[in-house]
Write an enzyme that holds these catalytic residues in place. Sequence first.
Site, PDB file in Angstrom:
ATOM      1  N   TYR A   1       0.814  -1.209   0.000  1.00  0.00           N
ATOM      2  CA  TYR A   1       0.000   0.000   0.000  1.00  0.00           C
ATOM      3  C   TYR A   1       0.853   1.267   0.000  1.00  0.00           C
ATOM      4  CZ  TYR A   1      -4.161  -2.814   1.120  1.00  0.00           C
ATOM      5  OH  TYR A   1      -5.186  -3.716   1.080  1.00  0.00           O
TER       6      TYR A   1
ATOM      7  N   LYS B   1       3.520 -15.471   2.872  1.00  0.00           N
ATOM      8  CA  LYS B   1       3.549 -16.225   1.610  1.00  0.00           C
ATOM      9  C   LYS B   1       5.011 -16.524   1.292  1.00  0.00           C
ATOM     10  CE  LYS B   1       1.305 -17.974  -1.972  1.00  0.00           C
ATOM     11  NZ  LYS B   1       0.514 -19.219  -1.817  1.00  0.00           N
TER      12      LYS B   1
ATOM     13  N   ASP C   1      -2.964 -18.347   1.888  1.00  0.00           N
ATOM     14  CA  ASP C   1      -4.094 -19.037   1.270  1.00  0.00           C
ATOM     15  C   ASP C   1      -4.664 -20.107   2.196  1.00  0.00           C
ATOM     16  OD1 ASP C   1      -1.622 -20.186   0.918  1.00  0.00           O
ATOM     17  OD2 ASP C   1      -1.885 -20.666  -1.201  1.00  0.00           O
TER      18      ASP C   1
ATOM     19  N   ASP D   1      -5.546  -6.881   5.658  1.00  0.00           N
ATOM     20  CA  ASP D   1      -6.754  -6.198   5.182  1.00  0.00           C
ATOM     21  C   ASP D   1      -7.780  -7.224   4.713  1.00  0.00           C
ATOM     22  OD1 ASP D   1      -8.548  -4.318   4.284  1.00  0.00           O
ATOM     23  OD2 ASP D   1      -7.257  -3.480   2.737  1.00  0.00           O
TER      24      ASP D   1
ATOM     25  N   ASP E   1     -11.301  -8.757   6.990  1.00  0.00           N
ATOM     26  CA  ASP E   1     -12.649  -8.620   6.445  1.00  0.00           C
ATOM     27  C   ASP E   1     -13.325  -9.984   6.311  1.00  0.00           C
ATOM     28  OD1 ASP E   1     -12.400  -5.916   6.366  1.00  0.00           O
ATOM     29  OD2 ASP E   1     -12.488  -5.712   4.190  1.00  0.00           O
TER      30      ASP E   1
END
Length: 343
Positions: A138, A180, A213, A237, A241
Site C-alpha cells: 500500500y 507467503k 491461502d 486487510d 474482512d
Amino acid sequence: MATRIVTLPGDGIGPEILAPAVDLLKRFVPDVTIEEHVFGGASIDAHGTALTDDTLAACRAADGVLLAAVGGPKWDTTDASKPRPEQGLLGLRKGMGLYANLRPVRPLPALYDASPLRREIIDGTDLLVVRELTGGIYFGEKTRTETTASDLCAYSAEEIERIARSAFEAARTKVTSVDKANVLETSRLWRQVVVDLHQREFSHIPLEHVLVDNAAMQLVSNPTSFDVIVTENLFGDILSDEAAMLTGSIGMLPSASLGAGGPGLFEPVHGSAPDIAGQGIANPLAMFLSTALLLRHGLNLESEATSLESAVDKALDQGLRTRDLGGTASTAEATEAVLAALG
C-alpha cells in the site's frame, strides 16, 4: 485536564453512527472535549484533499481519535491525479505513526444464526487479527503507463519486529504468523524476523507459520484454532474482512490502530454504506464497540470498556437486530437498546 477526542464523521453513514457513539462516550468520560473535523470524501469536497494538515495536527495532539467511515462512489476514480478518500486514511495512519491494527473477532451466541457458517464451526471463536499498517504494497512505490503498472511491496526488519512484538504481547495461547514465504521475498524476511524475535523474547508462547491461502481456508473451516493472527498490510486487510463474516455482519466488527505511545485511532471495519446513508437504519454497534476499544486502549478505562461491550452483548441477547442482522431496528432503536442495557 479534560480528555480531548477528535472525531472524524467522514462519509455516508459515518455521521449517523458517530453521533450516538459520542453520546455513549460522554456517559463514561463526562469531562471529555470533542473536536470534530471533516475527513475523507467530505474533506475532498471542502478542501480538495482527504486529509488536511490541520486535521492531522489535531489528531496527533488528541488523546484519541474516533473515525466513522470514509469513501463512496462519488469519489471513485482511476485517475491517479485525483484525490481519493482512502488516501486520507493511509495518510492518517502514517502521520500518526500507527503501525498496529487490532481487529478482535468474537462471534456472539445471540448472532450465531446470522453467520453464513454453521453454529458448530464458529462456536467458541475468540481471535485477534494484528495487521501491520504502515508498510507493504500500500505504501510502496507505484508506477503506471498506458499498458503496465507496478506496486512495490517492501518491508524492513524493524517494521516486522515491532508488529510481531505487538502480537506476542497480545497472545493468550499462541501466535499464528501469516505470510507467503513460498513465493515472496518480503515474506521470507517476515518469517525470519518473527522467528528471531520469538526465540529471543517470547519462546514461552507457541508460534506457528501459515501460508496466507491456507489461513484464508482455516478461518472459515476451523476459526477456533486461532488466538492471535499477525500478518502484513495487504494480507491483514483481506483476512480481517473475511473474519468479520464469522460474526454475521461486517457491521459488528471494531478496530483499534495503535502506535508507539501516541494517540490511537478507533474505527469500525465496515465502509460508508452510501446506499443506506441518511435513512437512519445503519447498524451503530461496530462504532460502539470501537468506542469501547478507545476506552480500553486509548484511555486505559478497562472497566468502562467492558461495561459498554457487555451492554452491546446484552442488547443482542434481548433481541436487538438491525437490518444487516436480519431485523428491523433503526440506528436510534439500536442505540436505545444499548443505553437500556447499560442501565
